[in-house]
Design a protein around this motif. Sequence first.
Motif: not given
Lengths: 521, 519
Positions: B32-42, B50-54, B276-281, B283-287
Amino acid sequence: MKSLCQHFPRLPLFEGHGLKPVPFTGRSISKAFIAGAIFAAFLAPLAPLAISAQQNKPWEKIPIPKLHDFKPQQPKRIVLKNGIVVFLQEDHELPFVSGSVLIPGGSRDEDPAKTGLVSLYGQAWRTSGTAKLDGDALDDLLEAKAAHIETYGDDDSTALSWDSLKGDADQVFSLALDLLLHPKFSAEKLELAQQQAATGIVRRNDEESEIANREAAKLVYGPTSPYTRQPELATIGAVTVDDLKIWHERTIGGKLIVGISGDFDPVAMEAKLRAAFEELPPVKPAPARHDVFAGPKPSISFIDKEDVNQSNVEIVGLGTDRHNPDVPTLAVMNEILGGGFASRLFQKVRTELGLAYAVGGGLSFAYDHPATFRVGVLTKSASTVDATKAALAEIAGLTTRPFTQDELDRAKDNILNSFLFRYDTKDKVLAERKRLEFYGYPADYLETYKAGLEKVTLADLNAAAKKYIHTDKLTVLVVGNGPEIKPGLDELKLGPVQAIDITIPMPGLQPGKSGSAEKKP
Amino acid sequence: MQSRMRTAALVLGLAAAAMAWTGAQAQDLKNFEQKITTKVLPNGLTLIVCERPEAPVFSYSTFVDAGAVNDPSGESGLAHMFEHLAFKGTSQIGTTDYAAEKVALAKVEAANNAYEAEYLKAVGRDPQKLVELKKAFKEAEAEAHKYVIPNQFTDVAERNGAEGLNAYTVLDETVFFWSMPENRLELWAWLESSRLADTVPREFYKERDVVIEERRMRTDSNPEGRLFEQFVATAYVAHNYGRSNVGWPSEVSQINATEAMEFHKKYYVGSNIVVAVVGDVKASDALPVLEKYFSRVPAGPKPEEMTTVEPKQFAEKTVAIREATQPMYVEGYHRPDYRDPDDAVYDAISDIMSNGRVSRLYRSLVRDQQIAAEVVGFSPYPGDKYPGLYCFIAIPVPGHTPAEIRDAIHKEIERLKAADVTDEELAMYKTRTRADLLRGLANNQELANTLAEYQTRYGDWRELFRQLDRVDKVTKADIRRVANQVFIDSNRTSAWIETVAPAATGQKAATAQKDGGAQ
């Protein structure tokens, strides 16, 4: 560990308070229901209002890229030489394997004098276990592995399902197969199931929405219909262990549909399933049903419940089945009537009038028999008549207030843009294929249906409303607190208000006195 | 009771389970570490992707760390009211002319205040004036309504394929969620961030009526709803957990839009929200897209924690409801909050006492004594952020009473206190907990809700997996110790329904009384 939000879905209480009623599960001992919650809803003529006045729609400037290519993975379908159908759906995301066997024949086929038999069968089958391993020992063995085997009784089928971690899959499959082919029904477990059923029966008038759902269906189909007759203490008490055995022998030779999904090797799995099922005798076709569906007479009925401050209003009639070529048009009509926030019913009764939290409805379709037309509103006692009138006006308005292009476009967008949620998981695809197989629909039904939805026109909608919406074939049921309902239901001018008696027959007890049911009749 | 076969099966099962799980937890976390990116905004808002492109879809969960427990005194139901308001649109969506609507809404508020001031007069309330003020209020409301495009927010979402669109408010939090086709990610980010940042008190008073209708459905007209409202109100003397989360009728019917907007200003700040967003996303594009939109949420300090701590209960309390409905029994014992080191021990007790047909309560009350149709033990209730209750609920079979049920439950509790659970029971708890955790990972919506919740409650979603360490460490002695600490008479509140024939009730259920309230 923190509990997930719906950790205790059995009691509606734990769900918190939401914007929209969710289709709650209800208590497992009584049939879940909750009125109009998630059905369809009907109209409010607000749609065209003022939209042109809105200067700026920033959301329309947001680009919507092309959707990623997606071809849902279809399960492999195998027809064994005896006619049993197997579906294999590989899914290697998690280390689990699950399976199910669907068996034709359900409560609509049971002896009316033993109403409740299939439900008791669905429980006692699993809790009894087999000659090799009784139900309690099976519980111990499975739960230690976080595995499950369960059995179910439904109105047109019964089923056995299993699931486990991959490493336990072979053993759990063997146990499930043993239960499928060699059950040993026990008197003790039947009695336990009867007690639980009796608990449900004596409580069935506690919750208003349960009463409304049940009695509304009886008004549509008739109280003795195979689709609505209800178990009584006497009918469940009449069920014997022999009845369960006979039921099992009678149905197990039908056209079984086996579905497997999860993390397995398809070649090995196919071989295993062939070994397990191919030597069974050729399947026997299910006898054809010859049900008559007359639909209700226009009328108004009332059930008094003194401990509530809200009325459950049900406006019901006969629906249709999915073989009907008008179904795509009706689905669009349902969306306009009550499919979402923008639907006529929601806009009018909830948003504009503020008369309801739960309002919705539509003409629904079953796979092999007519479903119901149903509009439900939950409103405070004092506004019962107003809310009922508003809902009736929306229903009648389907034929008198022409559908607009805007409504059609919105309904199509709503349905078609979320259509892929019908097959966005491998399990959903498998479940759909099993369903289509069971009811004898073509495997590409969803595609055909979608194509049909895309083609629906305004003319289709207006024609369908004229053909299917007949307010003189609807009946109104109100469950609520009589003295609080002011003005009274006679204000609706739907004829004399007929009181429905829902007293629960208690064998051996004074009528009206609730209390102990016979433990073992 | 225990057959040879059962023992053999158990031993085999345990060995297999132990093997299957070696290292699984670390693996899952790494995966999951590989699938999940977190970011705290200012502004303090935390994003989780969380990338889960099923399939070409995604689900989201907006988790606001504010719920009914934060309703100010006299304003129970406020958090829930605000949740409903968040579907009414913004200054850009749902209106034909916001500048004019804003002026009209201010007049609605003034008219409501004038009406309420008269209504609440203890002395000298003028009925005639009340009628006039009500009329003036209705006129102001109608004037404001001229600018409304009803349900446009949800309409845009639904037309773009929103599935399962809903929200809920519980005591601890408010959660908004739906699923959508992946190509609507940016549209969703616009919609969701707009309603968090730019809420407008549109159609507030009509929506209040809807909410009161919701109370009638869930609480007033529902025997379980009535029982549980009385149960928690009795169990708590100081903490807000004792308050109805949909709101007491007299309070929820007098909440005004100004109060709702103040609640928004205080609690709907970046530091109090996780999305939290999970699915066919990707992180590099979505964030970058998410960052652009969710940066619009106002920054603000994390709201202060409440000072009230429920005092130790020293007297047993009971509630008896006598009415025509069928019997039911519930009892609860105060326990610590979810951060307590023994949190997993309570889960172990629930698993052993009431998970499935192997559980002690099922086997004793349902199968062997045949006095209950259903019985569960679980915690925490009614919330977990603050000290909640460990509860037992049971439904008697016909002919048996809440008192019999109570005695039978107490017998099982005494057993738990007097002797250790078995090795098999403890192992079963650990195995089932791990399997259930894994099973929950295959559903976008469930995963989004869970990640957002763990991020909020523990400051790190990884706790979802790390908690298994605490599960592993639970011992038989822990279970016995906790049972002896918590399950004592003076720490108990119980409530039940006793069935009496309608004629004998003498009066109607309290809940069927006329609603109090201003409108």
